[in-house]
Design a protein around this motif. Sequence first.
Motif, PDB file in Angstrom:
ATOM      1  N   TYR A  84      -8.038  -7.346   2.240  1.00  0.00           N
ATOM      2  CA  TYR A  84      -7.986  -7.622   0.673  1.00  0.00           C
ATOM      3  C   TYR A  84      -6.504  -7.929   0.290  1.00  0.00           C
ATOM      4  N   THR A  85      -5.533  -7.434   0.951  1.00  0.00           N
ATOM      5  CA  THR A  85      -4.191  -7.807   0.557  1.00  0.00           C
ATOM      6  C   THR A  85      -4.024  -9.302   0.845  1.00  0.00           C
ATOM      7  N   ILE A  86      -4.621  -9.746   2.130  1.00  0.00           N
ATOM      8  CA  ILE A  86      -4.367 -11.352   2.330  1.00  0.00           C
ATOM      9  C   ILE A  86      -5.238 -12.015   1.253  1.00  0.00           C
ATOM     10  N   PHE A  87      -6.380 -11.621   0.959  1.00  0.00           N
ATOM     11  CA  PHE A  87      -7.242 -12.338   0.173  1.00  0.00           C
ATOM     12  C   PHE A  87      -6.493 -12.200  -1.525  1.00  0.00           C
ATOM     13  N   TYR A  88      -6.011 -11.241  -1.775  1.00  0.00           N
ATOM     14  CA  TYR A  88      -5.363 -10.923  -2.912  1.00  0.00           C
ATOM     15  C   TYR A  88      -3.777 -12.140  -3.091  1.00  0.00           C
ATOM     16  N   MET A  89      -3.710 -12.453  -1.885  1.00  0.00           N
ATOM     17  CA  MET A  89      -2.430 -13.322  -2.002  1.00  0.00           C
ATOM     18  C   MET A  89      -3.103 -14.912  -2.031  1.00  0.00           C
ATOM     19  N   GLY A  90      -4.349 -15.063  -1.478  1.00  0.00           N
ATOM     20  CA  GLY A  90      -5.149 -16.405  -1.567  1.00  0.00           C
ATOM     21  C   GLY A  90      -5.434 -16.566  -3.013  1.00  0.00           C
ATOM     22  N   ILE A  91      -5.685 -15.477  -3.709  1.00  0.00           N
ATOM     23  CA  ILE A  91      -5.938 -15.495  -5.329  1.00  0.00           C
ATOM     24  C   ILE A  91      -4.639 -16.184  -5.842  1.00  0.00           C
ATOM     25  N   ASN A  92      -3.592 -15.485  -5.631  1.00  0.00           N
ATOM     26  CA  ASN A  92      -2.212 -15.818  -6.386  1.00  0.00           C
ATOM     27  C   ASN A  92      -1.571 -17.298  -6.061  1.00  0.00           C
ATOM     28  N   LEU A  93      -2.001 -17.557  -4.671  1.00  0.00           N
ATOM     29  CA  LEU A  93      -1.468 -18.642  -4.225  1.00  0.00           C
ATOM     30  C   LEU A  93      -2.214 -19.861  -5.023  1.00  0.00           C
ATOM     31  N   GLY A  94      -3.600 -19.650  -5.167  1.00  0.00           N
ATOM     32  CA  GLY A  94      -4.316 -20.714  -6.059  1.00  0.00           C
ATOM     33  C   GLY A  94      -3.915 -20.752  -7.339  1.00  0.00           C
ATOM     34  N   SER A  95      -3.936 -19.558  -7.881  1.00  0.00           N
ATOM     35  CA  SER A  95      -3.256 -19.578  -9.322  1.00  0.00           C
ATOM     36  C   SER A  95      -1.959 -20.236  -9.358  1.00  0.00           C
TER      37      SER A  95
ATOM     38  N   LYS B 213      -4.963  16.199 -12.248  1.00  0.00           N
ATOM     39  CA  LYS B 213      -6.441  16.622 -12.369  1.00  0.00           C
ATOM     40  C   LYS B 213      -7.320  15.498 -11.537  1.00  0.00           C
ATOM     41  N   LEU B 214      -7.013  14.075 -11.717  1.00  0.00           N
ATOM     42  CA  LEU B 214      -7.831  13.323 -11.177  1.00  0.00           C
ATOM     43  C   LEU B 214      -7.750  13.233  -9.527  1.00  0.00           C
ATOM     44  N   LYS B 215      -6.610  13.631  -9.252  1.00  0.00           N
ATOM     45  CA  LYS B 215      -6.146  13.763  -7.416  1.00  0.00           C
ATOM     46  C   LYS B 215      -7.268  14.713  -7.146  1.00  0.00           C
ATOM     47  N   LYS B 216      -7.378  15.815  -8.056  1.00  0.00           N
ATOM     48  CA  LYS B 216      -8.315  16.976  -7.409  1.00  0.00           C
ATOM     49  C   LYS B 216      -9.702  16.754  -7.567  1.00  0.00           C
ATOM     50  N   MET B 217      -9.908  15.797  -8.523  1.00  0.00           N
ATOM     51  CA  MET B 217     -11.476  15.227  -8.513  1.00  0.00           C
ATOM     52  C   MET B 217     -12.006  14.504  -7.237  1.00  0.00           C
ATOM     53  N   MET B 218     -10.970  13.795  -6.901  1.00  0.00           N
ATOM     54  CA  MET B 218     -11.366  12.681  -5.834  1.00  0.00           C
ATOM     55  C   MET B 218     -11.366  13.307  -4.414  1.00  0.00           C
ATOM     56  N   ASN B 219     -12.571  13.536  -3.769  1.00  0.00           N
ATOM     57  CA  ASN B 219     -12.540  14.003  -2.753  1.00  0.00           C
ATOM     58  C   ASN B 219     -12.203  13.283  -1.332  1.00  0.00           C
ATOM     59  N   THR B 220     -11.913  11.936  -1.760  1.00  0.00           N
ATOM     60  CA  THR B 220     -11.726  11.110  -0.828  1.00  0.00           C
ATOM     61  C   THR B 220     -10.121  10.940  -0.584  1.00  0.00           C
ATOM     62  N   PRO B 221      -9.656  10.914   0.701  1.00  0.00           N
ATOM     63  CA  PRO B 221      -8.255  10.824   0.655  1.00  0.00           C
ATOM     64  C   PRO B 221      -7.726   9.594   0.193  1.00  0.00           C
ATOM     65  N   ASP B 222      -6.611   9.452  -0.153  1.00  0.00           N
ATOM     66  CA  ASP B 222      -6.124   8.073  -0.739  1.00  0.00           C
ATOM     67  C   ASP B 222      -5.821   7.155   0.391  1.00  0.00           C
ATOM     68  N   ALA B 223      -6.033   5.882   0.385  1.00  0.00           N
ATOM     69  CA  ALA B 223      -5.915   4.788   1.541  1.00  0.00           C
ATOM     70  C   ALA B 223      -4.155   4.714   1.615  1.00  0.00           C
ATOM     71  N   PRO B 224      -3.964   4.829   2.966  1.00  0.00           N
ATOM     72  CA  PRO B 224      -2.363   5.004   3.248  1.00  0.00           C
ATOM     73  C   PRO B 224      -1.806   3.337   2.515  1.00  0.00           C
ATOM     74  N   VAL B 225      -2.477   2.489   2.918  1.00  0.00           N
ATOM     75  CA  VAL B 225      -1.651   1.085   2.599  1.00  0.00           C
ATOM     76  C   VAL B 225      -2.615   0.188   1.672  1.00  0.00           C
ATOM     77  N   ALA B 226      -3.366   1.231   0.730  1.00  0.00           N
ATOM     78  CA  ALA B 226      -4.158   0.343  -0.143  1.00  0.00           C
ATOM     79  C   ALA B 226      -3.529  -0.777  -1.106  1.00  0.00           C
ATOM     80  N   VAL B 227      -3.530  -1.767  -0.694  1.00  0.00           N
ATOM     81  CA  VAL B 227      -2.806  -2.827  -1.596  1.00  0.00           C
ATOM     82  C   VAL B 227      -3.772  -3.856  -2.407  1.00  0.00           C
ATOM     83  N   ALA B 228      -5.004  -3.824  -2.030  1.00  0.00           N
ATOM     84  CA  ALA B 228      -6.075  -4.474  -2.577  1.00  0.00           C
ATOM     85  C   ALA B 228      -7.391  -3.865  -2.480  1.00  0.00           C
TER      86      ALA B 228
END
Length: 522
Positions: free
Chosen positions: A162-173, A507-522
């Motif tokens: 998704y990071t690579i894809f997001y770069m495609g978006i911005n390269l196009g822009s 509070k929101l962190k407690k409500m999320m039962n899924t751990p955060d993705a380590p390198v979520a950039v997209a």
Amino acid sequence: MQTVPAQTEHPLAADSTSHPKGLYLLFATEMWERFSYYGMRAVLVLFLTKAMMMDKAFASKFYGGYTSLVYLTPLIGGFIADRYWGNRRSILTGGLLMAFGQFTLFFSASNYGPASTHALSHWLLYLGLGVMIVGNGFFKPNISSMVGSLYSATDKRKDAAYTIFYMGINLGSFLGNTITSLIGDKEGHPEAFRWAFLACGIAMLLGTAVFNWGKDKYLHTPTGEQVGTTPAASGGIMGVYALLPVLLAIILGILWLDSAKFPTIAPLLGVAVIGISYMIFSDKSLSGADIKGIMVIFIVSFFVVFFWAAFEQAPASLTFFADEQMNRTIFGYELPASIFQNLNAIFVVVGAPLMAAVWTALGRRGAEPPSPLKMSIGLAMLAAGYLVMCFGVHNLQPGVKVSMFFLVALYFLHSVGELCLSPIGLSLVNKLAPAKFASLLMAVWFLANAAANYLAGYMSSLYPDPKSTKPAPVLLGFHITNLYDFFMVFVVSAGVAAGLLFLLSFKLKKMMNTPDAPVAVA
Ligand code: GLN
């Protein structure tokens, strides 16, 4: 003694850092599409005010209505793709429609001339934008979801993809914005705007052709199944085509009513929010944890509205500002006003890998902020960008132009903010949504964008126009008499939203039962 065989990963998964070729096909397709979308948007308000002779307030609201609907139709496009067309047919149809829309704008802008020809130009403008709204509804949600489909559910490369894809978006822009600004935005030559629309139409055709060429060869899952084909039980493919003119007529009606008669889009957004909430929360099979995750999505989506409403001033009020109040001369050459928005794309392309590295480094120390906290940092960056601008325009004397430094700094801070919020949010929605509501919850995210863009148009309509004879615009009892007041509105709205989201993030962190993705950039 029996030995348990080690669990083997799929050869394409996990450690592998290379990506399937299909990702690059989607990258190229989306790059050309974003060329077309952002390239057109870059000159749109200038075309409206300088060729179509709309006043700034009307042009701003018109821009907001258009971009809002652009984010609303993915609800329909996603539904039709799931049921009838599949991703591929939707992308091809959407791409062709958007190209047709751009060529219609080209004719609208070519017809520019004496007042007697303006009526036709106006109708072609509505038609072109309407067709593009419908086309985008089919294109955007489907190309975004196809990225994930190229990988297995547990593949660790998804975030990077998704990071690579997001770069495609911005390269196009970046490419689109540069080209349309240079060929279409020419001081004193409103007839030149048509070349921008022509370039965008050609770009959209290119994107559609590239996708058509590579789709059968490259779009498959790691195990070789084709991705995005027509759903097996699908009937009514042709029926949907027959309904397209109806959909177009509805969109055109809404766009026209909202811009020329009375607010139509805002109530429509309200109905969509209520309808989607009902569909989700009335489902009895959801677990308590599911509901908590969904609540988090709704809460962050609400805050995201304040982000995009301020961020999307770029092609509207910030372009008016660059056009009229900023010194744009560099080395003796006057840059077109519309080209400055491009800084956002440049900062994002350069900044995305850096940001990913920052999150990874923090993650290694166990100090990576949870997603809602990152998003509140994003909002704070946005407020900071407008604060810098406030320094630039404080006590500005009439006729004095501001240095471009302030706008460059604003776009830098906004781009850092975007990287903290936008890709992180997409990733969060993907992770927290229960499978059966994955598309619908993505639609909630898009709906937040739709509301924000509508609000962006409204806010831009409050831009204080020194030439206007009308009384100063008023927002919640606050008179906006000069640029300082105007930019301060965004400092306050984004700043307050940042503060509240910060407080809520624990509070929101407690409500999320899924751990955060380590390198979520997209
Ligand atoms: N810039 C991104 C895109 O064009 C995200 C925009 C948004 O979510 N408003 O896809």
